[in-house]
Enzyme design. Structure first.
Site, PDB file in Angstrom:
ATOM      1  N   ASP A 189       0.838  -1.204   0.000  1.00  0.00           N
ATOM      2  CA  ASP A 189       0.000   0.000   0.000  1.00  0.00           C
ATOM      3  C   ASP A 189       0.869   1.248   0.000  1.00  0.00           C
ATOM      4  O   ASP A 189       2.063   1.193   0.303  1.00  0.00           O
ATOM      5  CB  ASP A 189      -0.923   0.020   1.231  1.00  0.00           C
ATOM      6  CG  ASP A 189      -0.161   0.098   2.548  1.00  0.00           C
ATOM      7  OD1 ASP A 189       0.845  -0.635   2.705  1.00  0.00           O
ATOM      8  OD2 ASP A 189      -0.543   0.902   3.416  1.00  0.00           O
TER       9      ASP A 189
ATOM     10  N   GLU B 275       0.211  -1.210   5.663  1.00  0.00           N
ATOM     11  CA  GLU B 275       1.256  -0.803   6.606  1.00  0.00           C
ATOM     12  C   GLU B 275       1.133   0.670   6.957  1.00  0.00           C
ATOM     13  O   GLU B 275       1.358   1.080   8.095  1.00  0.00           O
ATOM     14  CB  GLU B 275       2.642  -1.071   5.996  1.00  0.00           C
ATOM     15  CG  GLU B 275       3.808  -0.893   6.971  1.00  0.00           C
ATOM     16  CD  GLU B 275       4.354   0.534   7.046  1.00  0.00           C
ATOM     17  OE1 GLU B 275       5.181   0.792   7.937  1.00  0.00           O
ATOM     18  OE2 GLU B 275       3.958   1.390   6.239  1.00  0.00           O
TER      19      GLU B 275
HETATM   20 ZN   LIG Z   1       6.858   2.125   4.085  1.00  0.00          ZN
END
Ligand SMILES: [Zn+2]
Length: 407
Positions: free
Chosen positions: A81, A174
């Site tokens: 992401d 994340e």
């Molecule tokens: Zn990163």
């Protein structure tokens, strides 16, 4: 072999911005688009145990070569992401060959990537630089990590380099702090791993903040201001008074390195009810606990001044410093440092002023320091990376993988 920069340019064409307001996993279904591509790439490379699970995590295993089965299994992890701070849709990278070391015009916005803001640009002179066009972020964070890991795996296979079990793992979300939440450690059977998610290519980081959030809720008593004498209790004023007790030399804007802080991130209130939301950060555990004690003592102090139940403090630990785990397994750091030296770079280990997925995985039983990707200026239009840095990181990963540790 596919070049690492070709891979990066392919991955950044996928829109994978995570969504901090979503409660699903992955936070945005678009993350699956890139995950499917990676699943196929791992299959095409001939990895075993390739899996794209329902939570959008991609796993794969390059099994140990003959005679290496008795070495510890290692892993490499990165996230697919990109940060919701800035658009990651329709990324149009600018590729600048033989970069001259000067400011770079970002042609989509007319803005400049300036050497004054990113002094490390000077060190990239003569390289092939990849920037954004100013209208989006680049997504080198962390698609460069993905590209470097897969390219290293392909290199190891093609060159018949002996190695132990090597796991790869790609996570969603994340950037919204959820990358390790559904990481399946029963499936990903590595003894240790590295996230590849930092900046400078010669970095191996294994210290991060201890982190907590702390919410003070103040309850006041509201009566007509004309009749308030000795009756009204203004929760907003009490909150301001308490906030002023915390030292203004211990905020994010006044600290660096290993210095910790209290950070007031939100305040809301009126006469009847006010909340102050803090995050507390410190590398040192004793000092971190002391900070939480200070907040607790302020709660007690203000309840004794203004009456019981005027202030209520709720704290929760967000993550801890992985140093306490990694220091028991320093061979993981040493292995990375040796690999970094082997490509002619000085290994650097700076304390991370934040958290990493690897920190959370370390506490779940997978010791996991963080390697650099070679990218800089993450989370915005100034993000950039050089092709040469990516190639160096590929070599570092290959070197780590080709020096497995005896069990
Ligand atoms: Zn990163």
């Amino acid at each position: 072999m596919k070049a690492v920069n070709e891979r990066l340019l392919n991955y950044v064409s996928y829109w994978t911005t995570s969504d901090e307001n979503s409660s699903t996993t992955p936070s945005s279904s678009r993350e699956f688009e890139l995950a499917k591509v990676l699943e196929q790439e791992l299959k095409d490379l001939g990895l075993s145990k390739v899996l794209l699970d329902d939570n959008c995590y991609v796993y794969g295993l390059l099994p140990a070569t003959k005679g290496m089965e008795n070495t510890k299994s290692m892993g490499f992890i990165s996230h697919i992401d990109t940060a919701p701070d800035y658009s990651g849709k329709d990324v149009k990278p600018q590729i600048i060959e033989n970069y001259d070391g000067n400011d770079v015009l970002l042609k989509g916005s007319g803005d400049y990537l300036r050497v004054k803001d990113f002094p490390t640009l000077k060190t990239l002179k003569g390289r092939t630089l990849i920037t954004t066009d100013g209208t989006t972020l680049l997504g080198a964070d962390d698609k460069a990590g993905v590209a470097e890991i897969i390219t290293a795996i392909e290199y190891i296979i093609e060159n018949n380099i002996p190695h132990g079990d090597i796991w790869v793992g790609f996570t969603p979300d994340e950037e919204i702090g959820a990358g390790s939440d559904h990481f399946d450690l029963d499936y990903f059977k590595a003894d240790f791993a590295y996230t590849v998610d930092g900046d400078y290519e010669g970095e191996v980081a294994y210290e991060n903040f201890n982190a907590a959030s702390a919410v003070f809720t103040f309850t006041g008593k509201n009566v007509h201001p004309g009749e308030a004498k000795d009756i009204m209790k203004n929760s907003a004023l009490i909150a301001c008074q308490l906030a002023n007790e915390l030292p203004n030399t211990e905020t994010p804007a006044t600290t660096e390195g290993r210095e910790g802080f209290y950070h007031l991130i939100d305040m809301k209130g009126d006469v009847a009810s006010t909340t102050l939301t803090y995050i507390v950060r410190d590398h040192d555990m004793d000092s971190f606990n002391h900070r939480l004690d200070v907040l607790k003592s302020l709660e007690e102090k203000y309840n004794s001044i203004y009456g019981e139940n005027t202030v209520k403090l709720e704290t929760s630990i967000s993550y801890n410093n992985m140093l306490s785990i990694i220091e028991k397994h320093m061979y993981i750091v040493d292995l990375a440092k040796k690999a970094i030296s082997s490509v002619g770079l000085e290994p650097i280990s700076r304390p991370v002023r934040g958290g990493t997925d690897g920190a959370m995985l370390s506490f779940k039983g997978l010791p996991c320091p963080n390697l650099g990707t070679g990218g800089y200026g993450f989370h915005g239009p100034y993000e950039h990376i050089s092709v040469e840095a990516m190639e160096t990181v590929v070599k570092i990963i290959v070197d780590i993988a080709s020096n497995p540790i005896e069990k």
